[in-house]
Design an enzyme around this catalytic site. Sequence first.
Site, mmCIF file in Angstrom:
data_model
loop_
_atom_site.group_PDB
_atom_site.id
_atom_site.type_symbol
_atom_site.label_atom_id
_atom_site.label_comp_id
_atom_site.label_asym_id
_atom_site.label_seq_id
_atom_site.Cartn_x
_atom_site.Cartn_y
_atom_site.Cartn_z
ATOM 1 C CG ASP A 140 -2.023 -1.002 1.314
ATOM 2 O OD1 ASP A 140 -1.737 -2.107 0.756
ATOM 3 O OD2 ASP A 140 -3.070 -0.884 1.676
ATOM 4 N NE ARG A 198 -2.748 2.828 13.097
ATOM 5 C CZ ARG A 198 -1.944 1.944 12.871
ATOM 6 N NH1 ARG A 198 -0.418 2.049 13.079
ATOM 7 N NH2 ARG A 198 -2.216 0.873 12.616
ATOM 8 C CG ASP A 245 -5.532 2.424 11.996
ATOM 9 O OD1 ASP A 245 -5.598 2.549 13.277
ATOM 10 O OD2 ASP A 245 -5.175 1.367 11.390
ATOM 11 C CB SER A 277 -5.691 -5.733 6.259
ATOM 12 O OG SER A 277 -5.544 -4.635 6.965
HETATM 13 N N1 ARG Z 1 -9.790 -2.550 14.415
HETATM 14 C C1 ARG Z 1 -8.541 -2.100 14.942
HETATM 15 C C2 ARG Z 1 -8.552 -0.877 15.248
HETATM 16 O O1 ARG Z 1 -9.340 -0.105 14.762
HETATM 17 C C3 ARG Z 1 -7.245 -2.549 14.141
HETATM 18 C C4 ARG Z 1 -7.353 -1.779 12.780
HETATM 19 C C5 ARG Z 1 -5.889 -2.021 12.064
HETATM 20 N N2 ARG Z 1 -5.512 -3.319 11.954
HETATM 21 C C6 ARG Z 1 -5.491 -3.863 10.592
HETATM 22 N N3 ARG Z 1 -5.598 -5.103 10.366
HETATM 23 N N4 ARG Z 1 -5.697 -3.287 9.482
HETATM 24 O O2 ARG Z 1 -7.807 -0.409 16.206
#
Ligand code: ARG
Length: 403
Positions: free
Chosen positions: A16, A96, A125, A179
């Site tokens: 990505d 983050r 995110d 992912s």
């Molecule tokens: N759903 C989780 C959160 O919002 C993880 C998000 C990122 N994970 C991922 N496999 N892309 O904190």
Amino acid sequence: MTKIEKIVLSYSGGLDTSIILKWLQETYGCEVVTFTADLGQGEELEPARAHAEMAGVKDIRIVDLREEFVSDFVFPMLRANALYEGQYLLGSSIARPLIAKHLVGIAREVGADAVAHGATGKGNDQIRFELAVNALDPSIKVIAPWRQWNIRSRLQLSEYAEKQRIPVPSDKRGEAPFSIDANLLHTSTEGKSLENPAEVAPDHVYQRTVDPVDAPDTPEIITVGFERGDPVSVNGKAMTPAALLTELNGLGGRHGVGRLDLVENRFIGMKSRGIYETPGGTILLAAHRGIESITLDRAAAHLKDEIMPRYAELIYNGFWFAPEREMLQALIDHSQAFVSGEVTLRLYKGSASVISRASPCSLYSADLVTFEESTIAFDHHDAEGFIRLNGLRLRSWAARNGR
Ligand code: ARG
């Protein structure tokens, strides 16, 4: 399109963000600086450097943030016993704001007017990155290619990559990968077959924990030492925050501790299903509650439990750098002054159970609670009056109801 002079991209080196790097260079025609954070994701970071070099990036930043991540983000959150929706240990959510902080720091250092990230338009995110950037430096613009370009799916992304001759990764089985977001606190896996919550997750989604069924038949006993609310040692050995979490991840992973299959409510509005593995974090949560159980006053502990869901939701929703999170943090941190001592846990087939706890600052009094004779004056008649007065309104209420 607004003119951008220089962009700092949060860059993993994966598919990505490699595509995003190309896209940014082409779309804005400006210099892109890449920033790759080592959060203990357990991936080699040198490939990220090689990919960035190949894409012509001159300023490549790869920074080891493991200690800062654990000491300044994970541990403060752990002091609150934070769980989102009762179960999620917030492993992605808490990473983050740290990444955003460094994006902003580098942007200021190199004179960039924008930062960019690879989070999609459907997730949490993007919100977390951007709220953090807003709070830290409102003058910095945020570019979110997933919301701007006309690639709309992972399939289209792979097609674009092939056209651009960017290598498309596959998992060990030659399939498109899930992912995945990993760091020292957790591995989160979403997408593909997991998108059907009625379907059982396949075994191969799990990356850092064994199936509890296959875990050792003999339990393992460990001790975790705490000082003022933070874990400082494992089995009597003092460790830095990142080393300690790494150690517990190994121990927990071997015993199948910390697996979670969860459907959660995203801030943006939809439900999503994910698999989380948080071995060390799960041990630390149990241990921290164990040491708090003997060192915190009842009302202090209950107040912490009342604000915990609110605090966890702030972190989940991306409000780490917000006044209300800082206010709650001050309250939580204040409560931890005497949260010191040692907790012993048994790791066994997926569970981490506290089996003993001890503290020089304990409020626990065996002499007070004992069923045997006690030296502490406790007048049993006081209990009678205590109950009689607490029952006063209940007796009035029951009489009125005609019971
Ligand atoms: N759903 C989780 C959160 O919002 C993880 C998000 C990122 N994970 C991922 N496999 N892309 O904190």
